[in-house]
Design a protein around this motif. Structure first.
Motif, mmCIF file in Angstrom:
data_model
loop_
_atom_site.group_PDB
_atom_site.id
_atom_site.type_symbol
_atom_site.label_atom_id
_atom_site.label_comp_id
_atom_site.label_asym_id
_atom_site.label_seq_id
_atom_site.Cartn_x
_atom_site.Cartn_y
_atom_site.Cartn_z
ATOM 1 N N HIS A 2 0.829 -1.207 0.000
ATOM 2 C CA HIS A 2 0.000 0.000 0.000
ATOM 3 C C HIS A 2 0.863 1.257 0.000
ATOM 4 N N VAL A 3 1.910 1.264 0.802
ATOM 5 C CA VAL A 3 2.811 2.421 0.834
ATOM 6 C C VAL A 3 3.479 2.598 -0.517
ATOM 7 N N ASP A 4 3.902 1.491 -1.132
ATOM 8 C CA ASP A 4 4.527 1.558 -2.450
ATOM 9 C C ASP A 4 3.581 2.156 -3.483
ATOM 10 N N ARG A 5 2.323 1.725 -3.463
ATOM 11 C CA ARG A 5 1.338 2.238 -4.432
ATOM 12 C C ARG A 5 1.069 3.734 -4.204
ATOM 13 N N LEU A 6 0.838 4.088 -2.939
ATOM 14 C CA LEU A 6 0.469 5.475 -2.635
ATOM 15 C C LEU A 6 1.651 6.432 -2.760
ATOM 16 N N ALA A 7 2.789 6.063 -2.217
ATOM 17 C CA ALA A 7 3.945 6.968 -2.231
ATOM 18 C C ALA A 7 4.753 6.855 -3.514
ATOM 19 N N GLY A 8 4.831 5.638 -4.059
ATOM 20 C CA GLY A 8 5.654 5.435 -5.245
ATOM 21 C C GLY A 8 4.901 5.634 -6.540
ATOM 22 N N LEU A 9 3.916 4.790 -6.777
ATOM 23 C CA LEU A 9 3.182 4.816 -8.046
ATOM 24 C C LEU A 9 2.358 6.091 -8.207
ATOM 25 N N ILE A 10 1.569 6.444 -7.205
ATOM 26 C CA ILE A 10 0.722 7.635 -7.289
ATOM 27 C C ILE A 10 1.527 8.887 -6.976
ATOM 28 N N GLY A 11 2.368 8.811 -5.969
ATOM 29 C CA GLY A 11 3.263 9.923 -5.642
ATOM 30 C C GLY A 11 2.610 11.017 -4.816
ATOM 31 N N PRO A 12 3.270 12.177 -4.753
ATOM 32 C CA PRO A 12 2.756 13.289 -3.950
ATOM 33 C C PRO A 12 1.332 13.676 -4.378
ATOM 34 N N PHE A 43 -4.462 13.214 -6.401
ATOM 35 C CA PHE A 43 -5.326 13.238 -5.222
ATOM 36 C C PHE A 43 -6.490 12.260 -5.417
ATOM 37 N N ASP A 44 -7.128 12.324 -6.586
ATOM 38 C CA ASP A 44 -8.254 11.436 -6.892
ATOM 39 C C ASP A 44 -7.811 9.980 -7.006
ATOM 40 N N ALA A 45 -6.636 9.744 -7.598
ATOM 41 C CA ALA A 45 -6.122 8.377 -7.737
ATOM 42 C C ALA A 45 -5.890 7.744 -6.374
ATOM 43 N N ALA A 46 -5.348 8.505 -5.432
ATOM 44 C CA ALA A 46 -5.110 7.988 -4.084
ATOM 45 C C ALA A 46 -6.434 7.657 -3.393
ATOM 46 N N ALA A 47 -7.406 8.542 -3.504
ATOM 47 C CA ALA A 47 -8.716 8.303 -2.878
ATOM 48 C C ALA A 47 -9.374 7.060 -3.470
ATOM 49 N N THR A 48 -9.297 6.922 -4.781
ATOM 50 C CA THR A 48 -9.893 5.761 -5.444
ATOM 51 C C THR A 48 -9.186 4.474 -5.025
ATOM 52 N N TYR A 49 -7.850 4.524 -4.923
ATOM 53 C CA TYR A 49 -7.092 3.349 -4.493
ATOM 54 C C TYR A 49 -7.525 2.924 -3.084
ATOM 55 N N VAL A 50 -7.574 3.858 -2.165
ATOM 56 C CA VAL A 50 -7.958 3.547 -0.783
ATOM 57 C C VAL A 50 -9.393 3.026 -0.733
ATOM 58 N N GLU A 51 -10.272 3.673 -1.470
ATOM 59 C CA GLU A 51 -11.674 3.253 -1.502
ATOM 60 C C GLU A 51 -11.806 1.811 -2.004
ATOM 61 N N ARG A 52 -11.095 1.471 -3.077
ATOM 62 C CA ARG A 52 -11.157 0.106 -3.624
ATOM 63 C C ARG A 52 -10.590 -0.920 -2.653
ATOM 64 N N GLN A 53 -9.484 -0.581 -2.016
ATOM 65 C CA GLN A 53 -8.872 -1.516 -1.075
ATOM 66 C C GLN A 53 -9.803 -1.789 0.105
ATOM 67 N N LEU A 54 -10.438 -0.756 0.611
ATOM 68 C CA LEU A 54 -11.381 -0.939 1.717
ATOM 69 C C LEU A 54 -12.581 -1.772 1.279
ATOM 70 N N ALA A 55 -13.102 -1.499 0.094
ATOM 71 C CA ALA A 55 -14.250 -2.258 -0.415
ATOM 72 C C ALA A 55 -13.873 -3.730 -0.605
ATOM 73 N N GLU A 79 -12.277 25.980 -4.387
ATOM 74 C CA GLU A 79 -13.227 25.792 -5.497
ATOM 75 C C GLU A 79 -13.292 24.343 -5.962
ATOM 76 N N ARG A 80 -12.581 23.478 -5.319
ATOM 77 C CA ARG A 80 -12.506 22.088 -5.749
ATOM 78 C C ARG A 80 -13.313 21.181 -4.823
ATOM 79 N N GLU A 81 -14.071 20.269 -5.429
ATOM 80 C CA GLU A 81 -14.806 19.294 -4.640
ATOM 81 C C GLU A 81 -13.848 18.160 -4.265
ATOM 82 N N VAL A 82 -13.794 17.854 -2.995
ATOM 83 C CA VAL A 82 -12.989 16.751 -2.477
ATOM 84 C C VAL A 82 -13.888 15.904 -1.585
ATOM 85 N N ALA A 83 -13.343 14.833 -1.023
ATOM 86 C CA ALA A 83 -14.188 13.964 -0.200
ATOM 87 C C ALA A 83 -13.382 13.258 0.865
#
Length: 96
Positions: free
Chosen positions: A30-40, A49-61, A76-80
């Motif tokens: 998970h750290v590799d995906r979030l910090a390495g593949l997706i990055g800052p 930002f969206d890729a990280a949220a989607t990754y976490v959401e899928r893993q939890l599901a 001005e940006r919608e986040v969640a």
């Protein structure tokens, strides 16, 4: 610091009845995906930002959680926030 990490893995493994070695490997992935593949993920890079949220959401599901997005505006940006609930195992326990 290493002992502290091992202690946290032990607590999590006991809570969720999983093998410590498998848990440690999964957490590294998970750290590799979030910090390495997706990055800052600063707000100025919404794609990451969206890729990280989607990754976490899928893993939890995939782990059996029901996940909902609590949307709000940040400037001005919608986040969640992701709200995860594992009703079968821990009724009423929500992860935020």
């Amino acid at each position: 610091i290493q002992a502290d990490r091992k202690a946290r893995c032990k607590v999590i493994s006991l809570m969720f009845d999983v093998n410590e070695d498998k848990l440690a490997a999964a957490l590294r992935t998970h750290v590799d995906r979030l910090a390495g593949l997706i990055g800052p993920r600063p707000p100025i890079i919404p794609k990451a930002f969206d890729a990280a949220a989607t990754y976490v959401e899928r893993q939890l599901a995939e782990a059996g959680y029901t996940v909902e997005r609590q949307k709000y505006l940040a400037g001005e940006r919608e986040v969640a926030n992701l709200i995860a609930e594992y009703a079968d195992r821990f009724p009423g326990m929500r992860l935020r």
